[in-house]
Design a protein around this motif. Structure first.
Motif, PDB file in Angstrom:
ATOM      1  N   ILE A 181       0.847  -1.201   0.000  1.00 47.98           N
ATOM      2  CA  ILE A 181       0.000   0.000   0.000  1.00 47.98           C
ATOM      3  C   ILE A 181       0.881   1.250   0.000  1.00 47.98           C
ATOM      4  CG2 ILE A 181      -1.754   1.310   1.261  1.00 47.98           C
ATOM      5  CD1 ILE A 181      -2.747  -1.314   2.444  1.00 47.98           C
ATOM      6  N   HIS A 182       0.604   2.136  -0.952  1.00 56.92           N
ATOM      7  CA  HIS A 182       1.243   3.447  -1.000  1.00 56.92           C
ATOM      8  C   HIS A 182       0.135   4.495  -0.894  1.00 56.92           C
ATOM      9  CE1 HIS A 182       4.988   1.582  -2.581  1.00 56.92           C
ATOM     10  NE2 HIS A 182       4.168   0.829  -3.294  1.00 56.92           N
ATOM     11  N   SER A 183       0.513   5.764  -0.843  1.00 50.46           N
ATOM     12  CA  SER A 183      -0.504   6.813  -0.827  1.00 50.46           C
ATOM     13  C   SER A 183      -0.045   7.984  -1.686  1.00 50.46           C
ATOM     14  CB  SER A 183      -0.761   7.264   0.611  1.00 50.46           C
ATOM     15  OG  SER A 183      -1.731   8.286   0.620  1.00 50.46           O
ATOM     16  N   GLN A 224      12.599   2.825   1.573  1.00 45.86           N
ATOM     17  CA  GLN A 224      12.724   4.086   0.843  1.00 45.86           C
ATOM     18  C   GLN A 224      11.388   4.808   0.663  1.00 45.86           C
ATOM     19  OE1 GLN A 224      15.002   6.087   0.008  1.00 45.86           O
ATOM     20  NE2 GLN A 224      16.847   4.938   0.478  1.00 45.86           N
ATOM     21  N   HIS A 225      10.513   4.641   1.637  1.00 43.74           N
ATOM     22  CA  HIS A 225       9.236   5.371   1.603  1.00 43.74           C
ATOM     23  C   HIS A 225       9.477   6.867   1.393  1.00 43.74           C
ATOM     24  CE1 HIS A 225       5.601   7.292   3.073  1.00 43.74           C
ATOM     25  NE2 HIS A 225       6.246   7.749   4.115  1.00 43.74           N
ATOM     26  N   ALA A 226      10.452   7.412   2.121  1.00 45.20           N
ATOM     27  CA  ALA A 226      10.734   8.850   2.006  1.00 45.20           C
ATOM     28  C   ALA A 226      11.381   9.188   0.669  1.00 45.20           C
ATOM     29  CB  ALA A 226      11.625   9.309   3.157  1.00 45.20           C
ATOM     30  N   GLY A 227      11.906   8.161  -0.014  1.00 48.05           N
ATOM     31  CA  GLY A 227      12.529   8.376  -1.320  1.00 48.05           C
ATOM     32  C   GLY A 227      11.569   8.030  -2.445  1.00 48.05           C
ATOM     33  N   MET A 228      10.276   8.167  -2.187  1.00 49.88           N
ATOM     34  CA  MET A 228       9.264   7.857  -3.198  1.00 49.88           C
ATOM     35  C   MET A 228       8.495   9.137  -3.485  1.00 49.88           C
ATOM     36  SD  MET A 228       6.495   4.796  -3.139  1.00 49.88           S
ATOM     37  CE  MET A 228       5.208   4.683  -4.382  1.00 49.88           C
ATOM     38  N   ARG A 229       9.107   9.959  -4.322  1.00 47.41           N
ATOM     39  CA  ARG A 229       8.533  11.273  -4.589  1.00 47.41           C
ATOM     40  C   ARG A 229       8.209  11.425  -6.058  1.00 47.41           C
ATOM     41  NH1 ARG A 229      11.606  15.253  -0.637  1.00 47.41           N
ATOM     42  NH2 ARG A 229      11.931  13.787   1.051  1.00 47.41           N
TER      43      ARG A 229
HETATM   44 CU1  CUA Z   1       5.203   4.270  -1.149  1.00 52.28          CU
HETATM   45 CU2  CUA Z   1       5.432   5.097   1.067  1.00 52.28          CU
END
Ligand code: CUA
Length: 348
Positions: A181-183, A224-229
């Motif tokens: 799950i992403h947002s 790398q959630h923070a690296g998903m821009r």
């Molecule tokens: Cu994709 Cu956090």
């Protein structure tokens, strides 16, 4: 990205319940805007600087909630202070011992219930307005650990970590996930919407000011959630059409011997197993489509600005640049690095 006067004008009229509170909002908003750092005002991802009617409504709702909360805080703290002073311990007398007061119990149960219902109704009202009817443009966005795949149904355009849309048009976004799950969140343009594996979620928006807006994943999705821009580029309809047409074209042929060697390398190394370069034999679908890589703003989903030096750095050791990302390090000689960079830099 530039601030425009009169942005608040696009806040639609609120229902009677909130009208009074809403009248105080611009003043509070102004105060908060002053608190934002100068850099945030110049290149922002701030919910306080909306550039779409939907984002403006979300901000307006947030301030309504803030004002209601502030009112509650003042009343509760006020009563507390009065009690502390008026009913403080005195040496001469024992306080009257009282147990239970039905009327008081009912009142302090009813008041929070009413507040919660009001907040709920205001939220539902805002959500209703955020769901835009019709569409001018549809964008398909798929979340991957840790990058964004972007497709335009009807056009053969595929890109990554960069979403272009025309200004003043309704955009419907179909959101999917390839793994967890992403947002999806571009704070100045709209609220967050989850990308759920095995399910297509939808969101819509209408951006009112051309500019480049920051977006990010807003649901923890791994290392790398923070690296998903991503960048959301809002442009004039003509520019958007030209961009889309170009993105649908196959990759440019190499123009120099070094670039030609780079192309051969890409096709012979593991690169082609994961990446597509349309118009060549590279048809991988695990990593981002590289057909027009050189025209993008960033590398590795917003990790690095897209420059030849950064591209070379990324190819040399992707794990050093973005630890944990799914791109393995492929050992390359200096010459191979130069050739591969030369080829990819030509993919405009
Ligand atoms: Cu994709 Cu956090």
């Amino acid at each position: 990205m530039t601030g425009r006067p009169g942005r608040d004008a696009c806040v639609p009229a609120r229902p009677a319940v909130a009208a009074l509170v809403a009248s105080a909002i611009p003043a509070v908003t102004g105060a908060f805007a002053l608190l934002a750092p100068a850099s945030a005002r110049a290149a922002t991802a701030s919910v306080l600087r909306p550039e779409s009617p939907g984002a403006a409504e979300i901000r307006s709702l947030a301030f309504t909630v803030l004002l209601i909360s502030a009112g509650i805080f003042l009343v509760v703290e006020g009563l507390l202070l009065v009690s502390i002073i008026r009913f403080r311990k005195r040496p001469e007398a024992e306080a009257p011992q009282v147990r239970g007061d039905r009327r008081l119990e009912i009142v302090w149960t009813a008041i929070p219930a009413v507040i919660v219902v009001v907040l709920f109704l205001l939220t539902v009202d805002t959500m209703k307005d955020l769901d835009l009817p019709g569409k001018n443009v549809t964008v398909g966005v798929t979340g991957h650990q840790w990058w964004w795949e972007v497709r335009y149904p009807g056009a053969d355009a595929v890109t990554a970590n960069e979403i272009h849309v025309p200004v003043g048009r309704t955009v419907q976004v179909a959101l999917e996930s390839a793994d967890v799950i992403h947002s999806f969140w571009a704070p100045q343009i709209g609220g967050k919407t989850d990308l759920i594996p095995g399910h297509v979620n939808r969101t819509s928006f209408l951006a009112t000011t051309p500019g480049t807006y920051a977006g990010a994943c807003a649901e923890f999705c791994g290392l790398q959630h923070a690296g998903m821009r991503f960048w959301l580029v809002v442009e004039e309809p003509g520019e958007f059409s030209a961009w889309l047409k170009h993105q649908a074209e196959p990759a440019a042929e190499p123009k120099t011997p070094a670039a030609a060697a780079g192309k051969e390398l890409l096709l012979s190394l593991p690169c082609a197993g994961c990446h597509s370069v349309r118009g060549t034999a590279a048809q991988g679908t695990v990593g981002p489509d590289l057909t027009h890589l050189a025209g993008r703003l960033s590398l590795a989903a917003g990790t690095l600005p897209n420059t030849p030096q950064n591209l070379r750095r990324w190819l040399h050791d992707p794990q050093a640049v973005k630890p944990g990302n799914r791109m393995p390090t492929v050992p390359l000689t200096e010459e191979q690095l130069n050739q591969l960079t030369a080829y990819l830099e030509g993919l405009e």
